[in-house]
Write a protein that holds these residues in place. Sequence first.
Motif, PDB file in Angstrom:
ATOM      1  N   LEU A  24      37.319  43.956-133.941  1.00 24.20           N
ATOM      2  CA  LEU A  24      36.778  43.508-132.931  1.00 24.20           C
ATOM      3  C   LEU A  24      36.155  42.105-133.368  1.00 24.20           C
ATOM      4  O   LEU A  24      35.971  41.279-134.696  1.00 24.20           O
ATOM      5  N   THR A  25      35.749  41.703-132.513  1.00 21.86           N
ATOM      6  CA  THR A  25      35.585  40.041-132.237  1.00 21.86           C
ATOM      7  C   THR A  25      34.228  39.334-131.559  1.00 21.86           C
ATOM      8  O   THR A  25      34.066  40.481-130.653  1.00 21.86           O
ATOM      9  N   PHE A  26      33.216  39.230-132.292  1.00 27.21           N
ATOM     10  CA  PHE A  26      31.954  38.633-131.441  1.00 27.21           C
ATOM     11  C   PHE A  26      32.091  37.223-130.713  1.00 27.21           C
ATOM     12  O   PHE A  26      32.972  36.626-130.957  1.00 27.21           O
ATOM     13  N   ASN A  27      32.647  37.278-129.286  1.00 24.76           N
ATOM     14  CA  ASN A  27      32.012  36.394-128.720  1.00 24.76           C
ATOM     15  C   ASN A  27      30.509  35.720-127.988  1.00 24.76           C
ATOM     16  O   ASN A  27      30.150  36.323-127.281  1.00 24.76           O
ATOM     17  N   THR A  28      30.357  34.557-127.667  1.00 30.60           N
ATOM     18  CA  THR A  28      29.401  34.046-127.513  1.00 30.60           C
ATOM     19  C   THR A  28      29.344  32.744-126.474  1.00 30.60           C
ATOM     20  O   THR A  28      30.383  32.042-126.891  1.00 30.60           O
ATOM     21  N   ARG A  29      29.023  32.509-124.704  1.00 36.25           N
ATOM     22  CA  ARG A  29      28.952  31.317-124.591  1.00 36.25           C
ATOM     23  C   ARG A  29      28.179  30.355-124.084  1.00 36.25           C
ATOM     24  O   ARG A  29      27.514  31.038-123.269  1.00 36.25           O
ATOM     25  N   LEU A  30      28.512  29.458-124.247  1.00 34.71           N
ATOM     26  CA  LEU A  30      26.807  28.031-123.855  1.00 34.71           C
ATOM     27  C   LEU A  30      27.547  27.045-122.600  1.00 34.71           C
ATOM     28  O   LEU A  30      28.273  26.200-122.694  1.00 34.71           O
ATOM     29  N   PRO A  31      27.125  28.176-121.285  1.00 29.82           N
ATOM     30  CA  PRO A  31      27.547  26.892-120.403  1.00 29.82           C
ATOM     31  C   PRO A  31      26.750  25.259-119.970  1.00 29.82           C
ATOM     32  O   PRO A  31      25.756  26.079-119.857  1.00 29.82           O
ATOM     33  N   VAL A  32      26.873  24.451-119.459  1.00 26.92           N
ATOM     34  CA  VAL A  32      26.108  23.946-118.735  1.00 26.92           C
ATOM     35  C   VAL A  32      26.793  23.211-117.209  1.00 26.92           C
ATOM     36  O   VAL A  32      27.976  22.944-117.324  1.00 26.92           O
ATOM     37  N   SER A  33      25.880  23.237-116.170  1.00 30.87           N
ATOM     38  CA  SER A  33      27.049  22.696-114.961  1.00 30.87           C
ATOM     39  C   SER A  33      26.124  21.605-114.571  1.00 30.87           C
ATOM     40  O   SER A  33      25.223  21.287-114.735  1.00 30.87           O
ATOM     41  N   TYR A  34      26.976  21.665-113.157  1.00 33.06           N
ATOM     42  CA  TYR A  34      26.371  20.053-112.330  1.00 33.06           C
ATOM     43  C   TYR A  34      26.706  20.173-111.018  1.00 33.06           C
ATOM     44  O   TYR A  34      27.715  20.432-110.382  1.00 33.06           O
ATOM     45  N   LYS A  35      26.032  20.339-110.222  1.00 34.98           N
ATOM     46  CA  LYS A  35      25.842  21.138-108.328  1.00 34.98           C
ATOM     47  C   LYS A  35      25.933  19.619-107.421  1.00 34.98           C
ATOM     48  O   LYS A  35      24.600  19.066-107.810  1.00 34.98           O
ATOM     49  N   TYR A  36      26.301  19.277-106.726  1.00 32.33           N
ATOM     50  CA  TYR A  36      26.231  18.700-105.656  1.00 32.33           C
ATOM     51  C   TYR A  36      26.100  20.030-104.656  1.00 32.33           C
ATOM     52  O   TYR A  36      27.640  20.022-104.187  1.00 32.33           O
ATOM     53  N   ASP A  37      25.173  20.111-103.325  1.00 29.82           N
ATOM     54  CA  ASP A  37      25.487  20.287-102.270  1.00 29.82           C
ATOM     55  C   ASP A  37      25.324  19.282-101.050  1.00 29.82           C
ATOM     56  O   ASP A  37      24.198  18.888-100.857  1.00 29.82           O
ATOM     57  N   THR A  38      26.451  19.164-100.490  1.00 28.90           N
ATOM     58  CA  THR A  38      26.367  18.196 -99.321  1.00 28.90           C
ATOM     59  C   THR A  38      25.483  18.779 -98.153  1.00 28.90           C
ATOM     60  O   THR A  38      25.077  17.826 -97.455  1.00 28.90           O
ATOM     61  N   GLU A  39      25.119  19.631 -97.854  1.00 30.15           N
ATOM     62  CA  GLU A  39      23.955  20.276 -96.661  1.00 30.15           C
ATOM     63  C   GLU A  39      22.535  19.902 -97.010  1.00 30.15           C
ATOM     64  O   GLU A  39      21.971  19.204 -96.012  1.00 30.15           O
ATOM     65  N   LYS A  40      22.773  20.381 -98.450  1.00 28.87           N
ATOM     66  CA  LYS A  40      20.928  19.903 -98.822  1.00 28.87           C
ATOM     67  C   LYS A  40      21.221  18.339 -99.423  1.00 28.87           C
ATOM     68  O   LYS A  40      19.848  17.810 -99.434  1.00 28.87           O
ATOM     69  N   ASP A  41      22.119  17.763 -99.783  1.00 30.48           N
ATOM     70  CA  ASP A  41      22.122  16.240-100.165  1.00 30.48           C
ATOM     71  C   ASP A  41      21.314  15.957-101.408  1.00 30.48           C
ATOM     72  O   ASP A  41      20.082  15.239-101.637  1.00 30.48           O
ATOM     73  N   VAL A  42      21.818  17.664-102.875  1.00 38.56           N
ATOM     74  CA  VAL A  42      20.766  17.201-103.546  1.00 38.56           C
ATOM     75  C   VAL A  42      21.425  18.006-104.768  1.00 38.56           C
ATOM     76  O   VAL A  42      22.836  18.621-104.377  1.00 38.56           O
ATOM     77  N   SER A  43      21.506  17.058-105.682  1.00 35.29           N
ATOM     78  CA  SER A  43      21.994  17.142-106.578  1.00 35.29           C
ATOM     79  C   SER A  43      21.317  17.844-108.409  1.00 35.29           C
ATOM     80  O   SER A  43      20.568  17.827-108.246  1.00 35.29           O
ATOM     81  N   GLN A  44      21.948  18.633-108.945  1.00 38.07           N
ATOM     82  CA  GLN A  44      21.295  18.561-110.368  1.00 38.07           C
ATOM     83  C   GLN A  44      21.785  19.228-111.400  1.00 38.07           C
ATOM     84  O   GLN A  44      23.468  20.303-111.226  1.00 38.07           O
ATOM     85  N   ALA A  45      21.263  19.622-113.210  1.00 41.64           N
ATOM     86  CA  ALA A  45      22.712  19.500-113.520  1.00 41.64           C
ATOM     87  C   ALA A  45      21.672  20.459-114.518  1.00 41.64           C
ATOM     88  O   ALA A  45      20.298  19.928-115.057  1.00 41.64           O
ATOM     89  N   ALA A  46      21.987  21.901-114.895  1.00 48.40           N
ATOM     90  CA  ALA A  46      21.565  22.050-115.872  1.00 48.40           C
ATOM     91  C   ALA A  46      22.232  22.755-116.811  1.00 48.40           C
ATOM     92  O   ALA A  46      23.570  23.532-116.646  1.00 48.40           O
TER      93      ALA A  46
END
Length: 338
Positions: free
Chosen positions: A120-142
Amino acid sequence: MNMKSGKVAALAALLLAQPSAWAAESVEEARDALQTKEDDVTEEKNLEEVFQAAEKQYSLLPSGKMSLNFAANYSYFRDDRIDIALDEDTGSISRFRIEQDAQHSFSSSLSFDYGIWNNLTFNTRLPVSYKYDTEKDVSQAALGDVSFGLRYQPFPVRPGAMNTTLYTSLSTPTGDSPYDINVRSEVSSGSGFYSLGGGVSMSKVVDPVVLFGSLGYSVAFDVTGINQRRGSAVLEEVNPGDSINFSMGLAYSLSYEVSISASYQQSYNFDTEFQFSDGRVASSEDSTSSVVNTSVGLRSSKNRIINLSFGFGLTEDSPDVLLGLSMPIDFSGLKPGA
């Protein structure tokens, strides 16, 4: 070559919507209402959880052992949409345009595993992402959606027999919700809702190849208390659709230092309902995401294998390009289990 070690190298190499419009007064409003399904965060998350379970099934951590893994991924999603409006009196076309949208996503994550028991193994995952949308011309890291999971092997692993692992995972909406942002000028980093998934994964050694597969189901919980402007109406509640997912593939050890793997992943997402303040309900159609993935594992030391992966989508609801890198992290006091 030590065949057993070669198989371990091969196994380690495995680390790694177009909704239809609804009948509304405005096509533009309908597109905005269903925009959350065009964000591939949820589909990618479901697929990744299933594939990760299949990857980890081969050797659960011994009791008391810990491991920490780092992963970095890039995905590219392109979409072309037709925006059309008809005059109710004459039936003539008052607006016709083709909208082209592309989204670049860079993400990284830390996955921590702890062996509660030998099976039995426990797992946790912590993600961080950066996105850029060309139509909206907006980016965000969170921060993305943090998840927690358990993997359980009900039977001891026996040579020549099928290895079976049961898994479950809980995803929490810690990322920026698509229902709390300005849909025209911002991008989300999370799904916006809780989801609970579970399933079974299996593998079998057929010298010199390891075959593996998994099947799972994920339940998405409703989101209430929303007050988000969508076109001329206000979105108040979302009923996300559940999803069924599976993966299958094989791994092969070329040598003690190099191994390769190939897999196919698919998820089927049921329709999502959007409820507005004026009583209208918008529904997206069911969607399917299919991805082919290949990876190469390179052994850099006795306990370290660097995995490089490449994948591409087969359906419109899938990312067009997927690139990935993963590796274990060792530091004093925390070493991966053998």
